[in-house]
Design a protein around this motif. Sequence first.
Motif, PDB file in Angstrom:
ATOM      1  N   VAL A  50     -48.231  67.525 -28.671  1.00 35.77           N
ATOM      2  CA  VAL A  50     -49.632  67.654 -29.089  1.00 35.77           C
ATOM      3  C   VAL A  50     -50.340  66.310 -29.282  1.00 35.77           C
ATOM      4  N   ASP A  51     -49.686  65.221 -28.912  1.00 36.22           N
ATOM      5  CA  ASP A  51     -50.302  63.887 -28.993  1.00 36.22           C
ATOM      6  C   ASP A  51     -50.875  63.590 -30.371  1.00 36.22           C
ATOM      7  N   CYS A  52     -50.046  63.751 -31.408  1.00 36.83           N
ATOM      8  CA  CYS A  52     -50.531  63.545 -32.780  1.00 36.83           C
ATOM      9  C   CYS A  52     -50.174  62.174 -33.353  1.00 36.83           C
ATOM     10  N   PHE A  53     -49.748  61.226 -32.501  1.00 38.21           N
ATOM     11  CA  PHE A  53     -49.422  59.875 -32.963  1.00 38.21           C
ATOM     12  C   PHE A  53     -50.620  58.944 -32.810  1.00 38.21           C
ATOM     13  N   TYR A  54     -50.766  58.072 -33.797  1.00 43.74           N
ATOM     14  CA  TYR A  54     -51.840  57.086 -33.812  1.00 43.74           C
ATOM     15  C   TYR A  54     -51.206  55.729 -34.074  1.00 43.74           C
ATOM     16  N   ALA A  55     -51.779  54.687 -33.467  1.00 44.19           N
ATOM     17  CA  ALA A  55     -51.112  53.391 -33.462  1.00 44.19           C
ATOM     18  C   ALA A  55     -51.892  52.289 -34.153  1.00 44.19           C
ATOM     19  N   GLY A  56     -51.169  51.615 -35.032  1.00 45.01           N
ATOM     20  CA  GLY A  56     -51.677  50.405 -35.643  1.00 45.01           C
ATOM     21  C   GLY A  56     -51.049  49.212 -34.950  1.00 45.01           C
ATOM     22  N   GLU A  57     -51.363  48.051 -35.446  1.00 45.60           N
ATOM     23  CA  GLU A  57     -50.845  46.813 -34.868  1.00 45.60           C
ATOM     24  C   GLU A  57     -49.319  46.755 -34.904  1.00 45.60           C
ATOM     25  N   ASN A  58     -48.713  47.219 -36.018  1.00 44.98           N
ATOM     26  CA  ASN A  58     -47.253  47.124 -36.126  1.00 44.98           C
ATOM     27  C   ASN A  58     -46.598  48.390 -36.692  1.00 44.98           C
ATOM     28  N   PHE A  59     -47.257  49.536 -36.526  1.00 44.28           N
ATOM     29  CA  PHE A  59     -46.783  50.777 -37.141  1.00 44.28           C
ATOM     30  C   PHE A  59     -47.422  51.962 -36.437  1.00 44.28           C
ATOM     31  N   LEU A  60     -46.743  53.090 -36.441  1.00 41.86           N
ATOM     32  CA  LEU A  60     -47.284  54.346 -35.927  1.00 41.86           C
ATOM     33  C   LEU A  60     -47.441  55.327 -37.076  1.00 41.86           C
ATOM     34  N   VAL A  61     -48.365  56.268 -36.936  1.00 42.81           N
ATOM     35  CA  VAL A  61     -48.511  57.341 -37.911  1.00 42.81           C
ATOM     36  C   VAL A  61     -48.682  58.665 -37.173  1.00 42.81           C
ATOM     37  N   ILE A  62     -48.446  59.744 -37.895  1.00 44.15           N
ATOM     38  CA  ILE A  62     -48.631  61.094 -37.381  1.00 44.15           C
ATOM     39  C   ILE A  62     -49.792  61.735 -38.130  1.00 44.15           C
ATOM     40  N   ASN A  63     -50.698  62.346 -37.385  1.00 46.83           N
ATOM     41  CA  ASN A  63     -51.810  63.052 -38.012  1.00 46.83           C
ATOM     42  C   ASN A  63     -51.282  64.394 -38.531  1.00 46.83           C
ATOM     43  N   PRO A  64     -51.312  64.607 -39.849  1.00 48.50           N
ATOM     44  CA  PRO A  64     -50.758  65.834 -40.413  1.00 48.50           C
ATOM     45  C   PRO A  64     -51.520  67.093 -40.019  1.00 48.50           C
ATOM     46  N   ASP A  65     -52.780  66.954 -39.640  1.00 47.80           N
ATOM     47  CA  ASP A  65     -53.572  68.108 -39.227  1.00 47.80           C
ATOM     48  C   ASP A  65     -53.296  68.507 -37.779  1.00 47.80           C
TER      49      ASP A  65
END
Length: 110
Positions: free
Chosen positions: A23-38
């Motif tokens: 579902v492509d729920c990953f988002y990228a920072g400069e040195n870290f990834l996050v998952i959108n909980p929604d």
Amino acid sequence: MTYVVTENCIRCKFTDCVEVCPVDCFYAGENFLVINPDECIDCGVCEPECPAEAIFPDSDNRAAPWIEVNAKYSTQWPNMTRKIDALPDAEDWKDKPGKAAMLSEAPHQS
């Protein structure tokens, strides 16, 4: 339930998890990834793909301090849908504790 990226991703940013996310729920920072909980559908395919073992279900105590971080930055950083190279010194950082202060708030730059 959703999955959460935790501290061990900092300064590594392996994107094996991104490649398998349906579902492509990953988002990228400069040195870290996050998952959108929604957007996360709780399929769990990302968790075993993470070389840094940084992804946990939100019901796991190790995820608790990172739930808000994932929610916050998933609305500020660009969506990542393809695997890219990890950070150059990712292998050196992947198992080091105490990296929370190194989290950059800057978004990923293509």
